[in-house]
Design a protein around this motif. Sequence first.
Motif, PDB file in Angstrom:
ATOM      1  N   ASP A 186      18.159  23.185   0.274  1.00  0.00           N
ATOM      2  CA  ASP A 186      17.754  22.765   1.616  1.00  0.00           C
ATOM      3  C   ASP A 186      16.351  22.147   1.665  1.00  0.00           C
ATOM      4  OD1 ASP A 186      16.415  25.126   1.126  1.00  0.00           O
ATOM      5  OD2 ASP A 186      17.433  26.264   2.688  1.00  0.00           O
ATOM      6  N   VAL A 187      15.746  21.886   0.513  1.00  0.00           N
ATOM      7  CA  VAL A 187      14.441  21.220   0.477  1.00  0.00           C
ATOM      8  C   VAL A 187      14.634  19.740   0.809  1.00  0.00           C
ATOM      9  CG1 VAL A 187      12.531  20.490  -1.025  1.00  0.00           C
ATOM     10  CG2 VAL A 187      13.434  22.812  -1.199  1.00  0.00           C
ATOM     11  N   THR A 188      13.809  19.236   1.740  1.00  0.00           N
ATOM     12  CA  THR A 188      13.854  17.818   2.085  1.00  0.00           C
ATOM     13  C   THR A 188      13.022  17.051   1.062  1.00  0.00           C
ATOM     14  OG1 THR A 188      14.064  18.323   4.423  1.00  0.00           O
ATOM     15  CG2 THR A 188      13.285  16.118   3.857  1.00  0.00           C
ATOM     16  N   ILE A 189      13.673  16.114   0.377  1.00  0.00           N
ATOM     17  CA  ILE A 189      12.996  15.349  -0.674  1.00  0.00           C
ATOM     18  C   ILE A 189      13.757  14.053  -0.872  1.00  0.00           C
ATOM     19  CG2 ILE A 189      14.287  16.417  -2.579  1.00  0.00           C
ATOM     20  CD1 ILE A 189      11.548  16.533  -4.099  1.00  0.00           C
ATOM     21  N   ASP A 190      13.049  12.980  -1.219  1.00  0.00           N
ATOM     22  CA  ASP A 190      13.745  11.737  -1.572  1.00  0.00           C
ATOM     23  C   ASP A 190      13.067  11.098  -2.776  1.00  0.00           C
ATOM     24  OD1 ASP A 190      11.662   9.927  -0.748  1.00  0.00           O
ATOM     25  OD2 ASP A 190      12.349  10.074   1.317  1.00  0.00           O
ATOM     26  N   ARG A 191      13.607   9.991  -3.242  1.00  0.00           N
ATOM     27  CA  ARG A 191      13.139   9.361  -4.476  1.00  0.00           C
ATOM     28  C   ARG A 191      11.690   8.897  -4.406  1.00  0.00           C
ATOM     29  NH1 ARG A 191      15.997   5.400  -7.408  1.00  0.00           N
ATOM     30  NH2 ARG A 191      14.124   5.543  -8.651  1.00  0.00           N
ATOM     31  N   TYR A 192      11.149   8.726  -3.196  1.00  0.00           N
ATOM     32  CA  TYR A 192       9.793   8.204  -3.087  1.00  0.00           C
ATOM     33  C   TYR A 192       8.736   9.298  -3.101  1.00  0.00           C
ATOM     34  CZ  TYR A 192      12.284   3.957  -2.222  1.00  0.00           C
ATOM     35  OH  TYR A 192      13.127   2.889  -2.359  1.00  0.00           O
ATOM     36  N   TYR A 193       9.165  10.532  -3.149  1.00  0.00           N
ATOM     37  CA  TYR A 193       8.204  11.628  -3.249  1.00  0.00           C
ATOM     38  C   TYR A 193       7.561  11.618  -4.628  1.00  0.00           C
ATOM     39  CZ  TYR A 193       9.495  14.236   1.016  1.00  0.00           C
ATOM     40  OH  TYR A 193       9.691  14.644   2.301  1.00  0.00           O
ATOM     41  N   GLN A 194       6.375  12.171  -4.698  1.00  0.00           N
ATOM     42  CA  GLN A 194       5.703  12.380  -5.967  1.00  0.00           C
ATOM     43  C   GLN A 194       5.728  13.876  -6.223  1.00  0.00           C
ATOM     44  OE1 GLN A 194       1.444  11.450  -6.039  1.00  0.00           O
ATOM     45  NE2 GLN A 194       1.966   9.882  -7.529  1.00  0.00           N
TER      46      GLN A 194
ATOM     47  N   THR B  14       0.853  -1.185   0.000  1.00  0.00           N
ATOM     48  CA  THR B  14       0.000   0.000   0.000  1.00  0.00           C
ATOM     49  C   THR B  14       0.889   1.236   0.000  1.00  0.00           C
ATOM     50  OG1 THR B  14      -0.120  -0.069   2.396  1.00  0.00           O
ATOM     51  CG2 THR B  14      -1.915  -1.115   1.208  1.00  0.00           C
ATOM     52  N   ILE B  15       0.360   2.300  -0.566  1.00  0.00           N
ATOM     53  CA  ILE B  15       1.086   3.563  -0.650  1.00  0.00           C
ATOM     54  C   ILE B  15       0.303   4.585   0.162  1.00  0.00           C
ATOM     55  CG2 ILE B  15       1.965   5.366  -2.179  1.00  0.00           C
ATOM     56  CD1 ILE B  15       1.860   3.251  -4.449  1.00  0.00           C
ATOM     57  N   VAL B  16       0.966   5.170   1.130  1.00  0.00           N
ATOM     58  CA  VAL B  16       0.332   6.206   1.942  1.00  0.00           C
ATOM     59  C   VAL B  16       1.031   7.529   1.630  1.00  0.00           C
ATOM     60  CG1 VAL B  16      -0.184   6.975   4.280  1.00  0.00           C
ATOM     61  CG2 VAL B  16      -0.158   4.517   3.757  1.00  0.00           C
ATOM     62  N   SER B  17       0.237   8.519   1.236  1.00  0.00           N
ATOM     63  CA  SER B  17       0.803   9.833   0.919  1.00  0.00           C
ATOM     64  C   SER B  17       0.778  10.725   2.135  1.00  0.00           C
ATOM     65  CB  SER B  17       0.004  10.495  -0.210  1.00  0.00           C
ATOM     66  OG  SER B  17       0.146   9.754  -1.399  1.00  0.00           O
ATOM     67  N   GLY B  18       1.834  11.499   2.304  1.00  0.00           N
ATOM     68  CA  GLY B  18       1.914  12.463   3.391  1.00  0.00           C
ATOM     69  C   GLY B  18       1.333  13.796   2.974  1.00  0.00           C
ATOM     70  N   SER B  19       1.662  14.833   3.699  1.00  0.00           N
ATOM     71  CA  SER B  19       1.146  16.176   3.423  1.00  0.00           C
ATOM     72  C   SER B  19       1.890  16.824   2.262  1.00  0.00           C
ATOM     73  CB  SER B  19       1.291  17.062   4.658  1.00  0.00           C
ATOM     74  OG  SER B  19       0.577  16.503   5.726  1.00  0.00           O
ATOM     75  N   ASN B  20       1.135  17.452   1.386  1.00  0.00           N
ATOM     76  CA  ASN B  20       1.713  18.174   0.248  1.00  0.00           C
ATOM     77  C   ASN B  20       2.464  19.416   0.700  1.00  0.00           C
ATOM     78  OD1 ASN B  20       0.404  16.393  -1.430  1.00  0.00           O
ATOM     79  ND2 ASN B  20      -1.213  17.806  -2.012  1.00  0.00           N
ATOM     80  N   SER B  21       3.510  19.757  -0.025  1.00  0.00           N
ATOM     81  CA  SER B  21       4.198  21.035   0.149  1.00  0.00           C
ATOM     82  C   SER B  21       4.339  21.669  -1.223  1.00  0.00           C
ATOM     83  CB  SER B  21       5.598  20.842   0.727  1.00  0.00           C
ATOM     84  OG  SER B  21       5.543  20.201   1.960  1.00  0.00           O
ATOM     85  N   THR B  22       4.111  22.956  -1.310  1.00  0.00           N
ATOM     86  CA  THR B  22       4.334  23.664  -2.568  1.00  0.00           C
ATOM     87  C   THR B  22       5.688  24.353  -2.471  1.00  0.00           C
ATOM     88  OG1 THR B  22       1.971  24.006  -2.892  1.00  0.00           O
ATOM     89  CG2 THR B  22       3.446  25.443  -4.133  1.00  0.00           C
ATOM     90  N   ILE B  23       6.543  24.082  -3.439  1.00  0.00           N
ATOM     91  CA  ILE B  23       7.887  24.669  -3.435  1.00  0.00           C
ATOM     92  C   ILE B  23       8.143  25.372  -4.766  1.00  0.00           C
ATOM     93  CG2 ILE B  23       8.824  22.975  -1.812  1.00  0.00           C
ATOM     94  CD1 ILE B  23      10.203  21.645  -4.277  1.00  0.00           C
ATOM     95  N   ASN B  24       9.104  26.265  -4.761  1.00  0.00           N
ATOM     96  CA  ASN B  24       9.512  26.942  -5.986  1.00  0.00           C
ATOM     97  C   ASN B  24      10.491  26.059  -6.751  1.00  0.00           C
ATOM     98  OD1 ASN B  24       8.009  29.099  -5.099  1.00  0.00           O
ATOM     99  ND2 ASN B  24       9.769  30.319  -4.466  1.00  0.00           N
ATOM    100  N   CYS B  25      10.412  26.142  -8.074  1.00  0.00           N
ATOM    101  CA  CYS B  25      11.345  25.389  -8.909  1.00  0.00           C
ATOM    102  C   CYS B  25      11.578  26.182 -10.190  1.00  0.00           C
ATOM    103  CB  CYS B  25      10.792  23.998  -9.220  1.00  0.00           C
ATOM    104  SG  CYS B  25       9.211  24.013 -10.105  1.00  0.00           S
ATOM    105  N   VAL B  26      12.626  25.809 -10.882  1.00  0.00           N
ATOM    106  CA  VAL B  26      12.934  26.402 -12.179  1.00  0.00           C
ATOM    107  C   VAL B  26      13.331  25.255 -13.095  1.00  0.00           C
ATOM    108  CG1 VAL B  26      14.509  27.929 -13.441  1.00  0.00           C
ATOM    109  CG2 VAL B  26      13.706  28.591 -11.179  1.00  0.00           C
ATOM    110  N   PRO B  27      12.744  25.169 -14.284  1.00  0.00           N
ATOM    111  CA  PRO B  27      13.193  24.126 -15.224  1.00  0.00           C
ATOM    112  C   PRO B  27      14.687  24.285 -15.484  1.00  0.00           C
ATOM    113  CG  PRO B  27      11.174  25.160 -16.004  1.00  0.00           C
ATOM    114  CD  PRO B  27      11.654  25.977 -14.831  1.00  0.00           C
ATOM    115  N   ALA B  28      15.391  23.172 -15.522  1.00  0.00           N
ATOM    116  CA  ALA B  28      16.846  23.211 -15.681  1.00  0.00           C
ATOM    117  C   ALA B  28      17.266  23.942 -16.952  1.00  0.00           C
ATOM    118  CB  ALA B  28      17.411  21.786 -15.675  1.00  0.00           C
TER     119      ALA B  28
END
Length: 128
Positions: A86-94, A45-59
Amino acid sequence: CMMGLGSDFKNKLDKILDNRNIHCTCIITPRVFSQGSYGGYEAPTIVSGSNSTINCVPAEYFGSKMLIKEMGNVNAGNVKLIIKGDVTIDRYYQVTWQSEIFDIEEIKPVVLNNVTVAKIIILSKDTR
């Protein structure tokens, strides 16, 4: 001072990522995969956590200013976004970007003088 160089570069990148005229936003969602019942015989099963909106720029915005050309196969439909170091993120994030949902294929920290100045996240279409 060489250490200041990494901090200075991070500050410049952060200013770009905070600039409303340049950045876009994406939504990152942590996901936890739990082993299926009966010792893994059931589907996980896949349980999603809380969404965060972050800024990004296409490479592509940075073009040849950073060594990103060979990171990811653009022809395979991969999307490369640059986010703050400093954004916390890993490969399992969507990641939801421009109304499309992506998985993270790879995270490449951009390190200068021991300072993570940014992270390049290489996205692929939802595969999990």
